[in-house]
Design an enzyme around this catalytic site. Structure first.
Site, PDB file in Angstrom:
ATOM      1  N   GLU A   1       0.833  -1.191   0.000  1.00 28.97           N
ATOM      2  CA  GLU A   1       0.000   0.000   0.000  1.00 28.97           C
ATOM      3  C   GLU A   1       0.878   1.256   0.000  1.00 28.97           C
ATOM      4  OE1 GLU A   1      -2.639  -0.104   3.319  1.00 28.97           O
ATOM      5  OE2 GLU A   1      -3.723  -1.885   2.603  1.00 28.97           O
TER       6      GLU A   1
ATOM      7  N   ARG B   1      -6.757   7.204 -22.912  1.00 29.16           N
ATOM      8  CA  ARG B   1      -7.226   6.475 -24.098  1.00 29.16           C
ATOM      9  C   ARG B   1      -8.485   5.659 -23.806  1.00 29.16           C
ATOM     10  NH1 ARG B   1      -1.656   3.603 -25.620  1.00 29.16           N
ATOM     11  NH2 ARG B   1      -1.395   3.905 -23.374  1.00 29.16           N
TER      12      ARG B   1
ATOM     13  N   LYS C   1      -6.516   3.086 -43.422  1.00 30.70           N
ATOM     14  CA  LYS C   1      -6.550   1.656 -43.718  1.00 30.70           C
ATOM     15  C   LYS C   1      -7.343   1.425 -44.995  1.00 30.70           C
ATOM     16  CE  LYS C   1      -6.048  -0.236 -39.068  1.00 30.70           C
ATOM     17  NZ  LYS C   1      -6.663  -1.071 -38.015  1.00 30.70           N
TER      18      LYS C   1
ATOM     19  N   ARG D   1      -9.472  -0.920 -47.417  1.00 33.06           N
ATOM     20  CA  ARG D   1     -10.395  -2.029 -47.132  1.00 33.06           C
ATOM     21  C   ARG D   1     -10.687  -2.764 -48.442  1.00 33.06           C
ATOM     22  NH1 ARG D   1     -12.082  -1.727 -42.045  1.00 33.06           N
ATOM     23  NH2 ARG D   1     -11.958   0.263 -40.965  1.00 33.06           N
TER      24      ARG D   1
ATOM     25  N   THR E   1       2.013   2.024 -34.386  1.00 34.48           N
ATOM     26  CA  THR E   1       1.349   3.006 -35.245  1.00 34.48           C
ATOM     27  C   THR E   1       2.372   3.806 -36.046  1.00 34.48           C
ATOM     28  OG1 THR E   1      -0.554   3.214 -33.779  1.00 34.48           O
ATOM     29  CG2 THR E   1      -0.124   5.059 -35.251  1.00 34.48           C
TER      30      THR E   1
END
Length: 311
Positions: free
Chosen positions: A45, A102, A198, A200, A232
């Protein structure tokens, strides 16, 4: 709304997350770092004690909530409560990197909104104001229960980017979510803008990264709020080289650096890498590091007024 408080004595308390930043901010403000005890009990703790006289003072707690995030959040919460119990008139947290930012939305039923939970925890123990640098989701500021100073890193990066003297540069956002951040830098540098998306090609087919914008034979600078795993940035660099970029550099505010991130960024062969010292940067000497203490000091002064020089 940023509060305007009456001038009062300033006490700067340094947490244990980033001691060099404690000293740098104290130097910028012309004050001393007050002594506090931060330790652990035998069962793990966290234990803190504020020994300084903080009665009727504005207490500035410097504690980015970087790794180990949970421990650093708890230290910040306990220091805030201890300062309040010792009679602090105001408590301001200087938390340039805000962990859990995030996790601000529920991806599925049963998920928490962790960023808001942490903010509520800090508010519940008496935190009046939060100073944050480049919050992952700027709109999150409006969901916090305390007032927030949301600082932008552009003024830190721009002079150095100009000194890089890149010819016909392209500023690149690694995803659609960071487009506004990249756009601000591109406008200031009178540079072109690109974004990584991205492609597709079809259902259940792996989605490769694609550079949207003209980058052929141009130096590209990827701009992001953080580097965590490095995937990334590395993936964006690969896509830009595939599109014909002459070189690729990276600029990010927070060097979170999860395991293997350094190796991943090294393998990506960036021409240059620039970040800030919002998080301790042990062993990352090949990064160009921009000090943030002057920017943080201006934010503190805007809240508390000009501070007296330390004796």
């Amino acid at each position: 709304m940023i509060p305007s408080w009456p001038r009062m004595p300033i006490k700067l308390i340094g947490g244990n997350a980033h001691r060099p930043l404690n000293a740098a901010l104290a130097h910028e403000l012309g004050v001393s770092v007050e002594q506090v005890e931060i330790a652990s009990f035998a069962d793990g703790e966290t234990r803190v004690h504020v020994g300084a006289d903080v009665r009727d003072a504005a207490v500035i707690i410097v504690q980015p909530t970087c790794h180990p995030v949970n421990d650093n959040v708890m230290v910040l919460a306990l220091l805030t409560d201890a300062a309040r119990a010792a009679g602090a008139a105001r408590v301001i947290a200087v938390t340039p990197y805000f962990g859990y930012a995030r996790q601000d939305q529920r991806s599925r039923d049963g998920d928490p909104r962790s960023a808001q939970v942490v903010a509520k925890l800090l508010a519940s123990v008496g935190l009046d104001h939060l100073i944050v640098l480049d919050l992952h989701t700027p709109a999150l500021e409006s969901a916090f229960p305390m007032s927030v100073s949301l600082l932008s890193p552009e003024e830190l990066f721009l002079p150095r980017l100009r000194r890089w003297d890149l010819r016909n540069p392209v500023i690149v956002s690694p995803d659609a979510g960071g487009l506004k951040r990249a756009q601000r830098l591109a406008l200031a540098l009178e540079a072109r803008l690109a974004v990584i998306a991205k492609a597709r090609p079809g259902p259940d087919i792996a989605a490769p990264l694609q550079a949207l914008g003209e980058v052929k034979n141009c130096p590209c600078v990827i701009v992001d709020d953080m580097a965590s795993t490095g995937r990334t940035l590395a993936g964006a660099a690969q896509a830009l080289r595939g599109a014909g970029a002459s070189e690729v550099s990276a600029v990010f505010t927070h060097a979170v650096m999860a395991p293997d991130a350094i190796d991943r960024l090294s393998a990506a062969a960036f021409a240059k890498v620039m970040t800030t010292d919002s998080i301790p940067l042990a062993g990352n000497s090949w990064f160009e590091v921009v000090p943030i203490a002057p920017l943080l000091a201006r934010a503190v002064r805007s809240l508390c007024g000009e501070l007296p020089q330390a004796p």
